[in-house]
Design a protein around this motif. Structure first.
Motif, PDB file in Angstrom:
ATOM      1  N   ALA A 121      -1.965  10.590 -13.676  1.00  0.00           N
ATOM      2  CA  ALA A 121      -2.873  11.338 -12.794  1.00  0.00           C
ATOM      3  C   ALA A 121      -3.244  10.546 -11.541  1.00  0.00           C
ATOM      4  O   ALA A 121      -3.431  11.119 -10.471  1.00  0.00           O
ATOM      5  CB  ALA A 121      -4.138  11.745 -13.552  1.00  0.00           C
ATOM      6  N   ILE A 122      -3.296   9.223 -11.658  1.00  0.00           N
ATOM      7  CA  ILE A 122      -3.652   8.367 -10.520  1.00  0.00           C
ATOM      8  C   ILE A 122      -2.704   8.583  -9.337  1.00  0.00           C
ATOM      9  O   ILE A 122      -3.102   8.415  -8.176  1.00  0.00           O
ATOM     10  CB  ILE A 122      -3.671   6.867 -10.945  1.00  0.00           C
ATOM     11  CG1 ILE A 122      -4.231   5.969  -9.834  1.00  0.00           C
ATOM     12  CG2 ILE A 122      -2.289   6.392 -11.375  1.00  0.00           C
ATOM     13  CD1 ILE A 122      -5.684   6.174  -9.521  1.00  0.00           C
ATOM     14  N   LEU A 123      -1.463   8.978  -9.605  1.00  0.00           N
ATOM     15  CA  LEU A 123      -0.499   9.186  -8.519  1.00  0.00           C
ATOM     16  C   LEU A 123      -0.952  10.318  -7.594  1.00  0.00           C
ATOM     17  O   LEU A 123      -0.628  10.317  -6.410  1.00  0.00           O
ATOM     18  CB  LEU A 123       0.897   9.504  -9.071  1.00  0.00           C
ATOM     19  CG  LEU A 123       1.563   8.444  -9.948  1.00  0.00           C
ATOM     20  CD1 LEU A 123       2.964   8.884 -10.336  1.00  0.00           C
ATOM     21  CD2 LEU A 123       1.594   7.081  -9.262  1.00  0.00           C
ATOM     22  N   GLY A 124      -1.699  11.257  -8.145  1.00  0.00           N
ATOM     23  CA  GLY A 124      -2.175  12.378  -7.344  1.00  0.00           C
ATOM     24  C   GLY A 124      -3.628  12.243  -6.917  1.00  0.00           C
ATOM     25  O   GLY A 124      -4.267  13.226  -6.531  1.00  0.00           O
ATOM     26  N   ALA A 125      -4.153  11.012  -6.979  1.00  0.00           N
ATOM     27  CA  ALA A 125      -5.546  10.764  -6.597  1.00  0.00           C
ATOM     28  C   ALA A 125      -5.709  10.814  -5.073  1.00  0.00           C
ATOM     29  O   ALA A 125      -4.721  10.826  -4.334  1.00  0.00           O
ATOM     30  CB  ALA A 125      -5.993   9.401  -7.123  1.00  0.00           C
ATOM     31  N   GLU A 126      -6.950  10.804  -4.628  1.00  0.00           N
ATOM     32  CA  GLU A 126      -7.239  10.697  -3.190  1.00  0.00           C
ATOM     33  C   GLU A 126      -6.581   9.417  -2.667  1.00  0.00           C
ATOM     34  O   GLU A 126      -6.476   8.429  -3.399  1.00  0.00           O
ATOM     35  CB  GLU A 126      -8.758  10.622  -2.959  1.00  0.00           C
ATOM     36  CG  GLU A 126      -9.516  11.885  -3.335  1.00  0.00           C
ATOM     37  CD  GLU A 126      -9.238  13.062  -2.417  1.00  0.00           C
ATOM     38  OE1 GLU A 126      -8.694  12.860  -1.314  1.00  0.00           O
ATOM     39  OE2 GLU A 126      -9.549  14.193  -2.802  1.00  0.00           O
ATOM     40  N   PRO A 127      -6.141   9.411  -1.399  1.00  0.00           N
ATOM     41  CA  PRO A 127      -5.413   8.237  -0.871  1.00  0.00           C
ATOM     42  C   PRO A 127      -6.104   6.891  -1.106  1.00  0.00           C
ATOM     43  O   PRO A 127      -5.432   5.918  -1.459  1.00  0.00           O
ATOM     44  CB  PRO A 127      -5.301   8.552   0.625  1.00  0.00           C
ATOM     45  CG  PRO A 127      -5.277  10.045   0.675  1.00  0.00           C
ATOM     46  CD  PRO A 127      -6.201  10.510  -0.424  1.00  0.00           C
ATOM     47  N   ASP A 128      -7.425   6.826  -0.952  1.00  0.00           N
ATOM     48  CA  ASP A 128      -8.138   5.547  -1.159  1.00  0.00           C
ATOM     49  C   ASP A 128      -7.993   5.050  -2.593  1.00  0.00           C
ATOM     50  O   ASP A 128      -7.769   3.861  -2.832  1.00  0.00           O
ATOM     51  CB  ASP A 128      -9.628   5.692  -0.817  1.00  0.00           C
ATOM     52  CG  ASP A 128      -9.858   5.768   0.679  1.00  0.00           C
ATOM     53  OD1 ASP A 128      -8.872   5.633   1.441  1.00  0.00           O
ATOM     54  OD2 ASP A 128     -11.015   5.984   1.097  1.00  0.00           O
ATOM     55  N   ALA A 129      -8.154   5.975  -3.542  1.00  0.00           N
ATOM     56  CA  ALA A 129      -8.050   5.603  -4.962  1.00  0.00           C
ATOM     57  C   ALA A 129      -6.612   5.211  -5.297  1.00  0.00           C
ATOM     58  O   ALA A 129      -6.372   4.247  -6.037  1.00  0.00           O
ATOM     59  CB  ALA A 129      -8.504   6.762  -5.845  1.00  0.00           C
ATOM     60  N   PHE A 130      -5.651   5.930  -4.726  1.00  0.00           N
ATOM     61  CA  PHE A 130      -4.247   5.607  -4.952  1.00  0.00           C
ATOM     62  C   PHE A 130      -3.922   4.225  -4.383  1.00  0.00           C
ATOM     63  O   PHE A 130      -3.251   3.417  -5.027  1.00  0.00           O
ATOM     64  CB  PHE A 130      -3.338   6.669  -4.323  1.00  0.00           C
ATOM     65  CG  PHE A 130      -1.878   6.327  -4.431  1.00  0.00           C
ATOM     66  CD1 PHE A 130      -1.172   6.595  -5.587  1.00  0.00           C
ATOM     67  CD2 PHE A 130      -1.212   5.716  -3.372  1.00  0.00           C
ATOM     68  CE1 PHE A 130       0.182   6.257  -5.699  1.00  0.00           C
ATOM     69  CE2 PHE A 130       0.135   5.380  -3.464  1.00  0.00           C
ATOM     70  CZ  PHE A 130       0.834   5.655  -4.644  1.00  0.00           C
ATOM     71  N   ASP A 131      -4.415   3.930  -3.192  1.00  0.00           N
ATOM     72  CA  ASP A 131      -4.153   2.631  -2.574  1.00  0.00           C
ATOM     73  C   ASP A 131      -4.765   1.493  -3.394  1.00  0.00           C
ATOM     74  O   ASP A 131      -4.162   0.420  -3.531  1.00  0.00           O
ATOM     75  CB  ASP A 131      -4.697   2.595  -1.136  1.00  0.00           C
ATOM     76  CG  ASP A 131      -3.902   3.511  -0.207  1.00  0.00           C
ATOM     77  OD1 ASP A 131      -2.805   3.965  -0.604  1.00  0.00           O
ATOM     78  OD2 ASP A 131      -4.381   3.777   0.913  1.00  0.00           O
ATOM     79  N   ALA A 132      -5.948   1.733  -3.955  1.00  0.00           N
ATOM     80  CA  ALA A 132      -6.597   0.718  -4.796  1.00  0.00           C
ATOM     81  C   ALA A 132      -5.755   0.486  -6.056  1.00  0.00           C
ATOM     82  O   ALA A 132      -5.599  -0.657  -6.515  1.00  0.00           O
ATOM     83  CB  ALA A 132      -8.005   1.168  -5.170  1.00  0.00           C
ATOM     84  N   TYR A 133      -5.200   1.567  -6.612  1.00  0.00           N
ATOM     85  CA  TYR A 133      -4.310   1.466  -7.781  1.00  0.00           C
ATOM     86  C   TYR A 133      -3.077   0.628  -7.438  1.00  0.00           C
ATOM     87  O   TYR A 133      -2.691  -0.271  -8.190  1.00  0.00           O
ATOM     88  CB  TYR A 133      -3.922   2.876  -8.242  1.00  0.00           C
ATOM     89  CG  TYR A 133      -2.551   3.013  -8.844  1.00  0.00           C
ATOM     90  CD1 TYR A 133      -2.290   2.560 -10.144  1.00  0.00           C
ATOM     91  CD2 TYR A 133      -1.513   3.615  -8.136  1.00  0.00           C
ATOM     92  CE1 TYR A 133      -1.021   2.699 -10.702  1.00  0.00           C
ATOM     93  CE2 TYR A 133      -0.240   3.752  -8.686  1.00  0.00           C
ATOM     94  CZ  TYR A 133      -0.005   3.302  -9.964  1.00  0.00           C
ATOM     95  OH  TYR A 133       1.246   3.431 -10.511  1.00  0.00           O
ATOM     96  N   GLU A 134      -2.467   0.890  -6.289  1.00  0.00           N
ATOM     97  CA  GLU A 134      -1.277   0.143  -5.866  1.00  0.00           C
ATOM     98  C   GLU A 134      -1.586  -1.352  -5.728  1.00  0.00           C
ATOM     99  O   GLU A 134      -0.798  -2.193  -6.166  1.00  0.00           O
ATOM    100  CB  GLU A 134      -0.778   0.677  -4.513  1.00  0.00           C
ATOM    101  CG  GLU A 134      -0.138   2.039  -4.606  1.00  0.00           C
ATOM    102  CD  GLU A 134       1.334   1.975  -4.984  1.00  0.00           C
ATOM    103  OE1 GLU A 134       2.178   1.974  -4.075  1.00  0.00           O
ATOM    104  OE2 GLU A 134       1.633   1.897  -6.189  1.00  0.00           O
ATOM    105  N   LYS A 135      -2.735  -1.663  -5.143  1.00  0.00           N
ATOM    106  CA  LYS A 135      -3.130  -3.072  -4.979  1.00  0.00           C
ATOM    107  C   LYS A 135      -3.353  -3.737  -6.336  1.00  0.00           C
ATOM    108  O   LYS A 135      -2.983  -4.892  -6.536  1.00  0.00           O
ATOM    109  CB  LYS A 135      -4.406  -3.165  -4.128  1.00  0.00           C
ATOM    110  CG  LYS A 135      -4.178  -2.901  -2.643  1.00  0.00           C
ATOM    111  CD  LYS A 135      -5.424  -3.293  -1.828  1.00  0.00           C
ATOM    112  CE  LYS A 135      -5.245  -2.987  -0.347  1.00  0.00           C
ATOM    113  NZ  LYS A 135      -5.549  -1.580  -0.025  1.00  0.00           N
TER     114      LYS A 135
END
Length: 199
Positions: free
Chosen positions: A127-141
């Motif tokens: 589900a994180i893949l479809g999160a708001e861009p900020d949350a997705f970017d935090a996940y990637e980091k």
């Protein structure tokens, strides 16, 4: 036996310790909490909620970013810890769900209800893949920090391959619910991340 929750407080505490390890930046208790919240949100669609919750609790219990068998070890741990708490068939379904997180392909299950639950479980995990861009970017980091030992060029190549493999699928998500709500933004996030990696 079937009606009792599979994960009691003692087992939750034991698993929580694993998820609190210092090298976990994304695959932590917060990730488990987010998935449990989704299980609650979609409970009307789940046939065996206790089994799905057990799979959520165990699916990243063993996590070593240098290893290739985390899912198999997590599934084995679930079978060991839950042995005697439920039927062998139900335990097998839980193990199959956990093992399926290695590829996020829908596992072959003989039971329609178990297949439906597995599809929802896998979608909750992504589900994180479809999160708001900020949350997705935090996940990637956070994921990058978990792979801090990988040198940047190698990381970019490897991560880009993973993202491309998801983008190449006809659908990232298995269920109509998740496709409807998260698929378009997941594709945007992945394309944006891929462009940054290859830039």
């Amino acid at each position: 036996m079937e009606n009792e929750p599979l994960i009691d407080e003692a087992l939750k505490s034991e698993l929580a310790l694993l998820y609190r390890a210092e090298d976990r930046h994304y695959h932590s208790l917060a990730h488990i909490g987010a998935m449990l919240a989704l299980a609650e949100e979609y409970r009307r669609l789940l046939h065996d909620r206790s089994a799905v919750e057990a799979a959520i609790w165990f699916h990243d219990a063993v996590y070593d970013s240098r290893a290739k068998d985390n899912e198999a070890k997590s599934a084995a741990l679930a079978e060991q810890k839950l042995s005697g708490r439920t039927t062998p068939e139900r335990l097998a379904h839980i193990a199959v769900m956990i093992n399926a997180t290695a590829t996020h392909q829908l596992p072959p299950l003989d039971d329609e209800k178990a297949t439906s639950d597995a599809a929802l479980f896998l979608d909750m995990d992504l589900a994180i893949l479809g999160a708001e861009p900020d949350a997705f970017d935090a996940y990637e980091k956070a994921v990058r920090r978990e792979y801090g030992w990988v040198e940047e060029p190698m990381w970019r190549t490897g991560r880009a391959a993973v993202l491309r493999s998801f983008l190449a699928r006809p659908h990232i998500f298995h269920t109509a619910e998740f496709r409807q709500h998260l698929e378009p933004r997941a594709r945007q996030n992945l394309e944006r991340s891929l462009a940054a990696l290859e830039g």
